[in-house]
Design an enzyme around this catalytic site. Sequence first.
Site, PDB file in Angstrom:
ATOM      1  CD1 TRP A 220     -12.759 -11.986  -3.949  1.00 50.61           C
ATOM      2  CD2 TRP A 220     -12.799 -14.195  -4.289  1.00 50.61           C
ATOM      3  NE1 TRP A 220     -11.714 -12.543  -3.239  1.00 50.61           N
ATOM      4  CE2 TRP A 220     -11.717 -13.891  -3.435  1.00 50.61           C
ATOM      5  CE3 TRP A 220     -13.009 -15.527  -4.646  1.00 50.61           C
ATOM      6  CZ2 TRP A 220     -10.856 -14.881  -2.919  1.00 50.61           C
ATOM      7  CZ3 TRP A 220     -12.142 -16.507  -4.142  1.00 50.61           C
ATOM      8  CH2 TRP A 220     -11.098 -16.172  -3.295  1.00 50.61           C
TER       9      TRP A 220
ATOM     10  N   GLY B  93      -9.220  -2.350  12.181  1.00 51.37           N
ATOM     11  CA  GLY B  93      -8.224  -2.811  13.135  1.00 51.37           C
ATOM     12  C   GLY B  93      -7.083  -3.533  12.463  1.00 51.37           C
ATOM     13  CG  ASP B  94      -2.422  -4.750  13.001  1.00 46.11           C
ATOM     14  OD1 ASP B  94      -2.445  -6.003  12.995  1.00 46.11           O
ATOM     15  OD2 ASP B  94      -1.406  -4.095  12.738  1.00 46.11           O
ATOM     16  CG  PHE B  95      -5.656  -9.601  10.976  1.00 43.51           C
ATOM     17  CD1 PHE B  95      -4.301  -9.864  10.863  1.00 43.51           C
ATOM     18  CD2 PHE B  95      -6.438  -9.598   9.808  1.00 43.51           C
ATOM     19  CE1 PHE B  95      -3.708 -10.109   9.634  1.00 43.51           C
ATOM     20  CE2 PHE B  95      -5.846  -9.847   8.565  1.00 43.51           C
ATOM     21  CZ  PHE B  95      -4.474 -10.089   8.485  1.00 43.51           C
TER      22      PHE B  95
ATOM     23  CG  ASN C 182       2.741 -12.817  -7.147  1.00 38.54           C
ATOM     24  OD1 ASN C 182       3.567 -12.054  -7.639  1.00 38.54           O
ATOM     25  ND2 ASN C 182       1.602 -12.404  -6.639  1.00 38.54           N
TER      26      ASN C 182
ATOM     27  CG  HIS D 231      -1.837 -16.289   0.175  1.00 39.10           C
ATOM     28  ND1 HIS D 231      -2.126 -16.295  -1.179  1.00 39.10           N
ATOM     29  CD2 HIS D 231      -2.186 -15.043   0.620  1.00 39.10           C
ATOM     30  CE1 HIS D 231      -2.608 -15.113  -1.531  1.00 39.10           C
ATOM     31  NE2 HIS D 231      -2.668 -14.345  -0.458  1.00 39.10           N
ATOM     32  CG  ASP D 232      -0.963 -12.013   2.308  1.00 33.70           C
ATOM     33  OD1 ASP D 232      -0.616 -12.220   1.130  1.00 33.70           O
ATOM     34  OD2 ASP D 232      -2.030 -11.440   2.619  1.00 33.70           O
TER      35      ASP D 232
ATOM     36  CE1 TYR E 290      -3.228  -2.883   0.249  1.00 31.77           C
ATOM     37  CE2 TYR E 290      -3.408  -2.549   2.618  1.00 31.77           C
ATOM     38  CZ  TYR E 290      -3.773  -3.230   1.473  1.00 31.77           C
ATOM     39  OH  TYR E 290      -4.687  -4.249   1.556  1.00 31.77           O
TER      40      TYR E 290
ATOM     41  CG  ASP F  46      -8.661  -5.055   5.404  1.00 37.35           C
ATOM     42  OD1 ASP F  46      -7.521  -4.560   5.558  1.00 37.35           O
ATOM     43  OD2 ASP F  46      -8.909  -5.933   4.555  1.00 37.35           O
TER      44      ASP F  46
HETATM   45  N1  SAM Z   1      -9.738 -11.431   1.664  1.00 31.57           N
HETATM   46  C1  SAM Z   1      -9.598 -10.597   0.479  1.00 31.57           C
HETATM   47  C2  SAM Z   1      -9.620 -11.422  -0.796  1.00 31.57           C
HETATM   48  O1  SAM Z   1      -9.315 -12.607  -0.741  1.00 31.57           O
HETATM   49  O2  SAM Z   1      -9.941 -10.853  -1.856  1.00 31.57           O
HETATM   50  C3  SAM Z   1      -8.330  -9.759   0.528  1.00 31.57           C
HETATM   51  C4  SAM Z   1      -7.052 -10.533   0.640  1.00 31.57           C
HETATM   52  S1  SAM Z   1      -5.598  -9.504   0.635  1.00 31.57           S
HETATM   53  C5  SAM Z   1      -4.424 -10.575  -0.046  1.00 31.57           C
HETATM   54  C6  SAM Z   1      -5.137  -9.420   2.333  1.00 31.57           C
HETATM   55  C7  SAM Z   1      -6.018  -8.483   3.133  1.00 31.57           C
HETATM   56  O3  SAM Z   1      -5.597  -8.503   4.505  1.00 31.57           O
HETATM   57  C8  SAM Z   1      -5.952  -7.047   2.662  1.00 31.57           C
HETATM   58  O4  SAM Z   1      -7.242  -6.532   2.532  1.00 31.57           O
HETATM   59  C9  SAM Z   1      -5.186  -6.365   3.787  1.00 31.57           C
HETATM   60  O5  SAM Z   1      -5.505  -4.993   3.923  1.00 31.57           O
HETATM   61  C10 SAM Z   1      -5.589  -7.185   4.983  1.00 31.57           C
HETATM   62  N2  SAM Z   1      -4.614  -7.095   6.076  1.00 31.57           N
HETATM   63  C11 SAM Z   1      -3.282  -7.244   5.994  1.00 31.57           C
HETATM   64  N3  SAM Z   1      -2.711  -7.103   7.210  1.00 31.57           N
HETATM   65  C12 SAM Z   1      -3.721  -6.851   8.078  1.00 31.57           C
HETATM   66  C13 SAM Z   1      -3.772  -6.615   9.472  1.00 31.57           C
HETATM   67  N4  SAM Z   1      -2.647  -6.604  10.197  1.00 31.57           N
HETATM   68  N5  SAM Z   1      -4.974  -6.421  10.046  1.00 31.57           N
HETATM   69  C14 SAM Z   1      -6.113  -6.431   9.300  1.00 31.57           C
HETATM   70  N6  SAM Z   1      -6.132  -6.650   7.948  1.00 31.57           N
HETATM   71  C15 SAM Z   1      -4.945  -6.856   7.356  1.00 31.57           C
HETATM   72  C1  ASE Z   2      -1.811 -11.344  -1.759  1.00 33.26           C
HETATM   73  C2  ASE Z   2      -2.486 -11.758  -2.884  1.00 33.26           C
HETATM   74  C3  ASE Z   2      -2.041 -11.295  -4.095  1.00 33.26           C
HETATM   75  C4  ASE Z   2      -0.704 -10.496  -1.802  1.00 33.26           C
HETATM   76  C5  ASE Z   2      -0.262 -10.026  -3.011  1.00 33.26           C
HETATM   77  C6  ASE Z   2      -0.937 -10.425  -4.175  1.00 33.26           C
HETATM   78  C7  ASE Z   2      -2.485 -11.531  -5.415  1.00 33.26           C
HETATM   79  C8  ASE Z   2      -1.662 -10.819  -6.240  1.00 33.26           C
HETATM   80  N1  ASE Z   2      -0.746 -10.138  -5.485  1.00 33.26           N
HETATM   81  O1  ASE Z   2      -2.228 -11.794  -0.576  1.00 33.26           O
HETATM   82  C9  ASE Z   2      -3.642 -12.376  -5.852  1.00 33.26           C
HETATM   83  C10 ASE Z   2      -3.205 -13.771  -6.206  1.00 33.26           C
HETATM   84  N2  ASE Z   2      -2.468 -13.776  -7.442  1.00 33.26           N
HETATM   85  C11 ASE Z   2      -1.155 -14.096  -7.471  1.00 33.26           C
HETATM   86  C12 ASE Z   2      -0.457 -14.009  -8.784  1.00 33.26           C
HETATM   87  O2  ASE Z   2      -0.561 -14.449  -6.505  1.00 33.26           O
END
Ligand code: SAM
Ligand code: ASE
Length: 346
Positions: free
Chosen positions: A165, A236-238, A303, A256-257, A148, A211
């Site tokens: 989705w 919030g921050d989870f 990725n 997965h993050d 971000y 979020d």
């Molecule tokens: N769940 C959604 C989806 O699958 O389309 C979004 C997935 S995105 C990869 C990860 C999400 O986790 C983002 O919206 C991000 O802002 C949120 N996130 C990351 N760290 C966070 C934290 N410490 N507390 C709350 N949300 C968080």
């Molecule tokens: C995340 C999901 C994604 C963090 C970075 C990301 C996606 C792209 N960048 O949690 C969606 C999934 N697609 C790929 C290519 O990983």
Amino acid sequence: MSSTEDLEYPHILIQYQNGFLISKVMFAACELGVFDLLKESKENLSSKVIAERLGTSLHGTERLLDACVGLKLLSVEVKEEGAFYGNTEISNLYLTKSSPKSQYHNLMYYSKTIYLCWHYLTDAVREGKNQYERAFGISSNDVFEALYRSEEEMIKFMYGLNAVWSICGRDVIAAFDLSPFTTIYDLGGGAGALAQECVSLYADCTVTIFDLPKVVEIAKKHFISPEERRIMFYEGDFFKDPVPEADLYILARILHDWADEKCVQLLRKVQKACKSGGGVLLIETLLNEDKSGPLESQLYSMNMLVQTEGKERTPKEYNQLLTAAGFKETEIKKTGKLYDAILGRK
Ligand code: SAM
Ligand code: ASE
């Protein structure tokens, strides 16, 4: 194993080598609005008219259109007056901005962000970590601070992630019968496409998107209408803030993050907050147990190396994380599409 044919002429390697050229042709046509123009026009158009309407060069446009025909993203009709181009069904449905199933924002995130990150794939493998410092000069260790890095970048990410989705959301939400769960929290729920899928499928539930404050602000402003009374927000921050009590927690593309320790830390917190009889629904792309595929999951795992602290996992690995956090009776449902579902119970 390579077949003899492949050894005499390595077709498969040539295809792989050209993989990113294919991606870029599709991204460029999307970005320039080729598919939108052809959808609006209702009749096939010549390259000259397309170039004029898009404000692009004639000879560049001609080549792009022909490559799109080769990719079956456009059809061509050759008449005496010249060639006339039209969308194929798949481009009309998925590559136009206005389609309800549009992947436009997803492709733009690939073209503008993921593509740049992958420039440093070799370095990521060498060092075993994401490349934000090299790619964007960001020295912060906070993954989401890097993802971000500007409000514009955050909005692109949210649009990009939401798009998938429209093609896989119903399958993951319907994989298990979630009707017994009425109070649902979508942790890291982002722009809210899954929350919307949930309230449209289950008549009695309310879904709270949990979020980061700046994400919630954008979700309210750009994605979720205030008329949608069954979707709420929690800023919030989870990792740092308390997680409120609920029947079900959805974690879609969250684990997965992160590395295993952080996943267990988060899941433990969720397990404690969860009502008894409640559960957690993980939505992720799953690797085969021996990690031999599917290719999409293997690529997404690369990725995650380039963009985050995490990785894609096998069902067994998710099961271990859930068990370590105190969840029982985990059950997995494969959807046959990109994303699958795992339900753990308290
Ligand atoms: N769940 C959604 C989806 O699958 O389309 C979004 C997935 S995105 C990869 C990860 C999400 O986790 C983002 O919206 C991000 O802002 C949120 N996130 C990351 N760290 C966070 C934290 N410490 N507390 C709350 N949300 C968080
Ligand atoms: C995340 C999901 C994604 C963090 C970075 C990301 C996606 C792209 N960048 O949690 C969606 C999934 N697609 C790929 C290519 O990983």
